[in-house]
Design a protein around this motif. Structure first.
Motif, short mmCIF file in Angstrom:
data_model
loop_
_atom_site.label_atom_id
_atom_site.label_comp_id
_atom_site.label_asym_id
_atom_site.label_seq_id
_atom_site.Cartn_x
_atom_site.Cartn_y
_atom_site.Cartn_z
N ILE A 20 0.82 -1.22 0.00
CA ILE A 20 0.00 0.00 0.00
C ILE A 20 0.85 1.26 0.00
O ILE A 20 0.65 2.15 -0.85
CB ILE A 20 -0.98 -0.01 1.18
N GLN A 24 0.89 3.93 -3.15
CA GLN A 24 0.51 5.33 -2.92
C GLN A 24 1.52 6.31 -3.52
O GLN A 24 1.18 7.48 -3.75
CB GLN A 24 0.34 5.60 -1.42
N LYS A 25 2.71 5.85 -3.78
CA LYS A 25 3.73 6.69 -4.43
C LYS A 25 3.66 6.61 -5.95
O LYS A 25 4.39 7.30 -6.64
CB LYS A 25 5.13 6.27 -3.97
N HIS A 30 -4.16 4.77 -7.02
CA HIS A 30 -4.67 5.46 -5.84
C HIS A 30 -5.40 4.46 -4.96
O HIS A 30 -6.35 3.81 -5.39
CB HIS A 30 -5.63 6.59 -6.23
N ILE A 31 -4.95 4.32 -3.71
CA ILE A 31 -5.60 3.43 -2.75
C ILE A 31 -6.75 4.20 -2.12
O ILE A 31 -6.54 5.10 -1.29
CB ILE A 31 -4.63 2.92 -1.68
N ILE A 51 -5.92 6.50 4.04
CA ILE A 51 -6.91 5.98 3.08
C ILE A 51 -8.28 6.51 3.47
O ILE A 51 -8.67 6.42 4.64
CB ILE A 51 -6.89 4.44 3.08
N THR A 289 5.94 -0.31 -6.09
CA THR A 289 5.39 0.83 -6.83
C THR A 289 5.33 0.51 -8.31
O THR A 289 4.31 0.77 -8.98
CB THR A 289 6.25 2.09 -6.60
#
Length: 334
Positions: A20, A24-25, A30-31, A51, A289
């Protein structure tokens, strides 16, 4: 730039600690939501990770129309059941490895992906790290001659019976957890499938899991993978690719750190003291990522997946063969 809206099934540590934060990076991921079997646990994870939505059941997350794709880090025996439910809910899926417990299960998932038209990917994050692309390019260039042998060691020490990796009934054990990496990466480097496999399994008498597997896989033309994976050994990771004119050594092949450059050594074997050794520095990379964005890119139809479910099924066939070899005591064909 539009990002794919992801939901996460469970607050498993692989997700909250690694996948996660890395996704997110990402540029395309997009979480947006996370679910657990208890709302309090989901809300705590959502607050810690920034989140926006938390759900007290997996069903509630799958019912969220804003969620386009689901990351499934559930225990191994739940990979196929919940990935199928996600597909039926109209979601794309990134499922942790191994994608199934058997090749037949994996084939069921592949059929559902074809029927629904959704992207389904197995989360072998190592394939997205540039060090493996570089290693493959070196092999294919002929620099080490003909690649003939791959030697892989992957081990950690874990004896906690409550840990899912130590629960035989839900897909625990060394081959499912880490031996699968040795198989998948060897198949990539050799660019083919093994013709037969054999293995020695050391089973924990209390846990019932394979705590050490010593495996051989013959790929034909004299090409062989030899590996050891262990869940009750000193932590160790090593991959060596030996050719007729040189060898490649990947320093941290599987859990490559995201804050240090990678290192690949290429040695032409002129002596045993490293006189012909060149160390290649691999730029910083977060393989989680890169994995997330690769799947998002496929969902957005910007680029196809480099490894589809056909590859996941093929990897499971080899794993199945190793388990058969454990029972027969001989060679088995995938």
């Amino acid at each position: 730039m539009r990002k794919v809206q992801w939901g996460v099934l469970s607050t498993a540590q692989i997700g909250t600690n690694h996948v996660i934060p890395a996704m997110q990076k990402g540029e395309l991921s997009h979480i947006a939501a996370i679910a657990s079997r208890g709302l309090d646990k989901a809300q705590a994870a959502a607050a810690a990770l920034g989140i926006e939505r938390a759900y007290g059941s997996y069903e509630d997350l799958l019912a969220d129309p804003a969620i386009e794709a689901v990351y499934n880090p559930l225990p191994n025996h739940l990979h196929v059941p919940w990935s199928l439910k996600a597909l039926e809910a109209g979601k794309h899926v990134l499922c942790e490895k191994p994608v199934a417990l058997t090749a037949a299960e994996a084939e069921t998932l592949a059929a559902a992906a074809t029927r629904t038209g959704k992207v389904v990917a197995e989360a072998f994050m190592v394939r997205h790290h540039p060090q493996w692309r570089i290693a493959k390019e070196i092999v294919d260039s002929g620099r080490i001659g003909a690649a003939r042998a791959i030697q892989t060691v992957f081990a950690y020490h874990l004896t906690d019976p409550s840990n899912i990796r130590n629960q035989a009934g839900i897909g625990g054990g060394g081959l499912y957890d880490i031996g699968c990496y040795a198989i998948a990466t060897a198949r990539t480097i050799f660019g083919g499938e093994p013709e037969r496999v054999a293995g020695l399994f050391d089973i924990d008498p209390m846990l019932g899991t394979d705590r050490m597997v010593s495996g051989l896989a013959a790929f034909g033309d004299g090409r062989t993978l030899g590996f050891v994976c262990g869940t009750q050994l000193v932590p160790c990771q090593r991959v060596e690719i030996l050719g007729t004119k040189g060898r490649i050594e990947i320093a941290i092949p599987f859990n490559a750190p995201n804050d240090l450059p990678g290192r690949i050594a290429v040695d032409d074997g002129r002596d045993l003291t490293g006189g012909g050794r060149e160390v290649i520095t691999v730029p910083l990379a977060d393989q989680y990522t890169l994995q997330g964005d690769a799947v998002s890119r496929a969902i957005l139809r910007e680029a196809p997946l480099a490894w589809g479910l056909d590859d996941a099924v093929a990897n499971m066939r080899v794993i199945d063969a190793f388990f058969r070899a454990a029972r027969s005591g001989g060679w088995e064909r995938p």
